[in-house]
Design a protein around this motif. Sequence first.
Motif, PDB file in Angstrom:
ATOM      1  N   GLY A 164       0.820  -1.204   0.000  1.00  0.00           N
ATOM      2  CA  GLY A 164       0.000   0.000   0.000  1.00  0.00           C
ATOM      3  C   GLY A 164       0.851   1.249   0.000  1.00  0.00           C
ATOM      4  O   GLY A 164       2.089   1.190   0.019  1.00  0.00           O
ATOM      5  N   ALA A 165       0.191   2.385   0.003  1.00  0.00           N
ATOM      6  CA  ALA A 165       0.896   3.664  -0.056  1.00  0.00           C
ATOM      7  C   ALA A 165       1.774   3.848   1.184  1.00  0.00           C
ATOM      8  O   ALA A 165       1.280   3.712   2.304  1.00  0.00           O
ATOM      9  CB  ALA A 165      -0.115   4.806  -0.156  1.00  0.00           C
ATOM     10  N   PRO A 166       3.065   4.159   1.015  1.00  0.00           N
ATOM     11  CA  PRO A 166       3.933   4.363   2.179  1.00  0.00           C
ATOM     12  C   PRO A 166       3.441   5.450   3.124  1.00  0.00           C
ATOM     13  O   PRO A 166       3.729   5.406   4.320  1.00  0.00           O
ATOM     14  CB  PRO A 166       5.284   4.740   1.544  1.00  0.00           C
ATOM     15  N   ASP A 167       2.687   6.415   2.586  1.00  0.00           N
ATOM     16  CA  ASP A 167       2.156   7.482   3.419  1.00  0.00           C
ATOM     17  C   ASP A 167       0.687   7.261   3.761  1.00  0.00           C
ATOM     18  O   ASP A 167       0.001   8.164   4.247  1.00  0.00           O
ATOM     19  CB  ASP A 167       2.338   8.838   2.746  1.00  0.00           C
ATOM     20  N   GLY A 168       0.167   6.048   3.508  1.00  0.00           N
ATOM     21  CA  GLY A 168      -1.227   5.738   3.808  1.00  0.00           C
ATOM     22  C   GLY A 168      -1.461   5.542   5.295  1.00  0.00           C
ATOM     23  O   GLY A 168      -0.522   5.498   6.102  1.00  0.00           O
ATOM     24  N   ARG A 169      -2.714   5.394   5.658  1.00  0.00           N
ATOM     25  CA  ARG A 169      -3.062   5.160   7.060  1.00  0.00           C
ATOM     26  C   ARG A 169      -2.521   3.799   7.481  1.00  0.00           C
ATOM     27  O   ARG A 169      -2.864   2.770   6.894  1.00  0.00           O
ATOM     28  CB  ARG A 169      -4.575   5.196   7.223  1.00  0.00           C
ATOM     29  N   PRO A 170      -1.666   3.741   8.518  1.00  0.00           N
ATOM     30  CA  PRO A 170      -1.025   2.473   8.868  1.00  0.00           C
ATOM     31  C   PRO A 170      -1.969   1.488   9.547  1.00  0.00           C
ATOM     32  O   PRO A 170      -2.711   1.835  10.462  1.00  0.00           O
ATOM     33  CB  PRO A 170       0.104   2.902   9.811  1.00  0.00           C
ATOM     34  N   VAL A 171      -1.928   0.253   9.061  1.00  0.00           N
ATOM     35  CA  VAL A 171      -2.681  -0.863   9.628  1.00  0.00           C
ATOM     36  C   VAL A 171      -1.681  -1.955   9.986  1.00  0.00           C
ATOM     37  O   VAL A 171      -1.019  -2.502   9.097  1.00  0.00           O
ATOM     38  CB  VAL A 171      -3.717  -1.418   8.632  1.00  0.00           C
ATOM     39  N   VAL A 172      -1.550  -2.270  11.261  1.00  0.00           N
ATOM     40  CA  VAL A 172      -0.641  -3.322  11.706  1.00  0.00           C
ATOM     41  C   VAL A 172      -1.419  -4.624  11.824  1.00  0.00           C
ATOM     42  O   VAL A 172      -2.461  -4.679  12.494  1.00  0.00           O
ATOM     43  CB  VAL A 172       0.021  -2.950  13.047  1.00  0.00           C
ATOM     44  N   ALA A 173      -0.918  -5.671  11.166  1.00  0.00           N
ATOM     45  CA  ALA A 173      -1.605  -6.964  11.115  1.00  0.00           C
ATOM     46  C   ALA A 173      -0.739  -8.025  11.788  1.00  0.00           C
ATOM     47  O   ALA A 173       0.380  -8.291  11.336  1.00  0.00           O
ATOM     48  CB  ALA A 173      -1.890  -7.352   9.663  1.00  0.00           C
ATOM     49  N   LEU A 174      -1.265  -8.636  12.858  1.00  0.00           N
ATOM     50  CA  LEU A 174      -0.513  -9.626  13.638  1.00  0.00           C
ATOM     51  C   LEU A 174      -1.095 -11.020  13.405  1.00  0.00           C
ATOM     52  O   LEU A 174      -2.296 -11.235  13.584  1.00  0.00           O
ATOM     53  CB  LEU A 174      -0.572  -9.284  15.126  1.00  0.00           C
ATOM     54  N   HIS A 175      -0.245 -11.949  13.044  1.00  0.00           N
ATOM     55  CA  HIS A 175      -0.663 -13.317  12.736  1.00  0.00           C
ATOM     56  C   HIS A 175      -0.743 -14.164  13.997  1.00  0.00           C
ATOM     57  O   HIS A 175      -0.379 -13.734  15.103  1.00  0.00           O
ATOM     58  CB  HIS A 175       0.342 -13.953  11.769  1.00  0.00           C
ATOM     59  N   GLY A 176      -1.208 -15.404  13.838  1.00  0.00           N
ATOM     60  CA  GLY A 176      -1.273 -16.351  14.944  1.00  0.00           C
ATOM     61  C   GLY A 176      -0.400 -17.560  14.699  1.00  0.00           C
ATOM     62  O   GLY A 176       0.492 -17.549  13.854  1.00  0.00           O
ATOM     63  N   PHE A 177      -0.664 -18.636  15.434  1.00  0.00           N
ATOM     64  CA  PHE A 177       0.032 -19.914  15.287  1.00  0.00           C
ATOM     65  C   PHE A 177      -0.886 -20.882  14.537  1.00  0.00           C
ATOM     66  O   PHE A 177      -2.103 -20.887  14.792  1.00  0.00           O
ATOM     67  CB  PHE A 177       0.361 -20.500  16.666  1.00  0.00           C
ATOM     68  N   PRO A 178      -0.361 -21.719  13.657  1.00  0.00           N
ATOM     69  CA  PRO A 178       1.044 -21.847  13.262  1.00  0.00           C
ATOM     70  C   PRO A 178       1.281 -21.133  11.929  1.00  0.00           C
ATOM     71  O   PRO A 178       1.348 -21.778  10.877  1.00  0.00           O
ATOM     72  CB  PRO A 178       1.221 -23.360  13.142  1.00  0.00           C
ATOM     73  N   GLN A 179       1.416 -19.833  11.968  1.00  0.00           N
ATOM     74  CA  GLN A 179       1.484 -19.037  10.751  1.00  0.00           C
ATOM     75  C   GLN A 179       2.566 -17.976  10.835  1.00  0.00           C
ATOM     76  O   GLN A 179       3.387 -17.958  11.757  1.00  0.00           O
ATOM     77  CB  GLN A 179       0.107 -18.435  10.458  1.00  0.00           C
ATOM     78  N   HIS A 180       2.548 -17.066   9.881  1.00  0.00           N
ATOM     79  CA  HIS A 180       3.449 -15.914   9.847  1.00  0.00           C
ATOM     80  C   HIS A 180       2.770 -14.859   8.980  1.00  0.00           C
ATOM     81  O   HIS A 180       1.551 -14.937   8.752  1.00  0.00           O
ATOM     82  CB  HIS A 180       4.843 -16.300   9.326  1.00  0.00           C
ATOM     83  N   HIS A 181       3.524 -13.866   8.511  1.00  0.00           N
ATOM     84  CA  HIS A 181       2.911 -12.733   7.815  1.00  0.00           C
ATOM     85  C   HIS A 181       2.066 -13.140   6.606  1.00  0.00           C
ATOM     86  O   HIS A 181       1.150 -12.416   6.216  1.00  0.00           O
ATOM     87  CB  HIS A 181       4.003 -11.770   7.341  1.00  0.00           C
ATOM     88  N   TYR A 182       2.336 -14.296   6.020  1.00  0.00           N
ATOM     89  CA  TYR A 182       1.613 -14.731   4.824  1.00  0.00           C
ATOM     90  C   TYR A 182       0.130 -14.962   5.101  1.00  0.00           C
ATOM     91  O   TYR A 182      -0.677 -15.052   4.171  1.00  0.00           O
ATOM     92  CB  TYR A 182       2.264 -16.005   4.281  1.00  0.00           C
ATOM     93  N   GLU A 183      -0.240 -15.040   6.380  1.00  0.00           N
ATOM     94  CA  GLU A 183      -1.660 -15.110   6.734  1.00  0.00           C
ATOM     95  C   GLU A 183      -2.423 -13.931   6.133  1.00  0.00           C
ATOM     96  O   GLU A 183      -3.607 -14.039   5.809  1.00  0.00           O
ATOM     97  CB  GLU A 183      -1.829 -15.131   8.249  1.00  0.00           C
ATOM     98  N   TRP A 184      -1.737 -12.785   5.968  1.00  0.00           N
ATOM     99  CA  TRP A 184      -2.375 -11.555   5.497  1.00  0.00           C
ATOM    100  C   TRP A 184      -2.127 -11.326   4.014  1.00  0.00           C
ATOM    101  O   TRP A 184      -2.206 -10.191   3.529  1.00  0.00           O
ATOM    102  CB  TRP A 184      -1.858 -10.371   6.321  1.00  0.00           C
ATOM    103  N   ARG A 185      -1.858 -12.408   3.246  1.00  0.00           N
ATOM    104  CA  ARG A 185      -1.485 -12.308   1.844  1.00  0.00           C
ATOM    105  C   ARG A 185      -2.524 -11.591   1.001  1.00  0.00           C
ATOM    106  O   ARG A 185      -2.171 -10.865   0.054  1.00  0.00           O
ATOM    107  CB  ARG A 185      -1.213 -13.700   1.279  1.00  0.00           C
ATOM    108  N   ASP A 186      -3.811 -11.765   1.311  1.00  0.00           N
ATOM    109  CA  ASP A 186      -4.839 -11.127   0.488  1.00  0.00           C
ATOM    110  C   ASP A 186      -4.832  -9.609   0.669  1.00  0.00           C
ATOM    111  O   ASP A 186      -4.955  -8.866  -0.305  1.00  0.00           O
ATOM    112  CB  ASP A 186      -6.211 -11.709   0.827  1.00  0.00           C
ATOM    113  N   LEU A 187      -4.690  -9.162   1.905  1.00  0.00           N
ATOM    114  CA  LEU A 187      -4.594  -7.719   2.150  1.00  0.00           C
ATOM    115  C   LEU A 187      -3.306  -7.150   1.579  1.00  0.00           C
ATOM    116  O   LEU A 187      -3.284  -6.033   1.052  1.00  0.00           O
ATOM    117  CB  LEU A 187      -4.657  -7.431   3.652  1.00  0.00           C
TER     118      LEU A 187
END
Length: 291
Positions: free
Chosen positions: A42-65
């Motif tokens: 997304g835009a580097p200057d856009g509104r920041p959204v922090v997305a935290l994954h769970g177990f047994p996963q990692h950042h790829y949980e948020w691949r669609d976003l």
Amino acid sequence: MRTRGSGFPIVRCMTAEPPQIPGVRRSFVEANGVRFHVTEAGAPDGRPVVALHGFPQHHYEWRDLLADPPAGLRIIAPDLPGYGWSGPARHKWAKEDVATDVLALLDAMGLDRVLLVAHDWGACVGYLMVLREPQRFDGYLATNFPHPWQPRGKTLPHLWRLYYQVPLATAGVPLQRYTKYVRLMFRLGSRMDPADAHLFADRFRNPVCARAGRDTYRSFLLHDLPSSARHPEQRRATVPIRALFGTGDAAVHLSMMSPETANADDYTLETVDASHFVVDERPDVVREKLI
């Protein structure tokens, strides 16, 4: 380090490298002694959204976003300490300590105020963050994790649901590295694409990730759970909270996310037809609720 993915569809990568997601920016950020692997879109200057994954996963949980960030938003998905491609924590994964690590990451990235979306253990950490430093969060979308205000008598009937955690807390490292236990968890507890499930499971053959997984459950059963029983959460949430629950969850009961027991100024609950892994199975709903 900064790398960039390219092309659709999302490439499923079974190597030691992070899976490719088109258009993302990757970096490593040092915070509170942890070398965080951070994936952004997304835009580097856009509104920041922090997305935290769970177990047994990692950042790829948020691949669609990450592959298709909503207009005006900057999606920031770190791998939690010891997970994915982040370095190990300096502690044993007590959830308050992980909250401290992630808040330090926000400081290191210059993120004064953000929207927060989280799942599973990431949602546990998220609750601790919004209770500790509410001034830093405009809102919180929590998926498939009990809120922290559990009445004692109502949780006892559901403790049997934690049975799967005992092997992870005891023999967790060899179990994750040398058996198909994690794959079996996905097979029995999700409706996820098997290729994606295998991608997540395979990362836990890495010894750092396997130790983080073990410590996540060991600290919960030996420290976090007894501590919450002795000292129930008294703080009231002032940050608006939107809870989303996949009704096919075998690990979390709907009553554990009830608005009736939530000690919050603004807390709503919505259910959706999905398993525990609602982010992977219903990314459309997660996107809608986030927007």
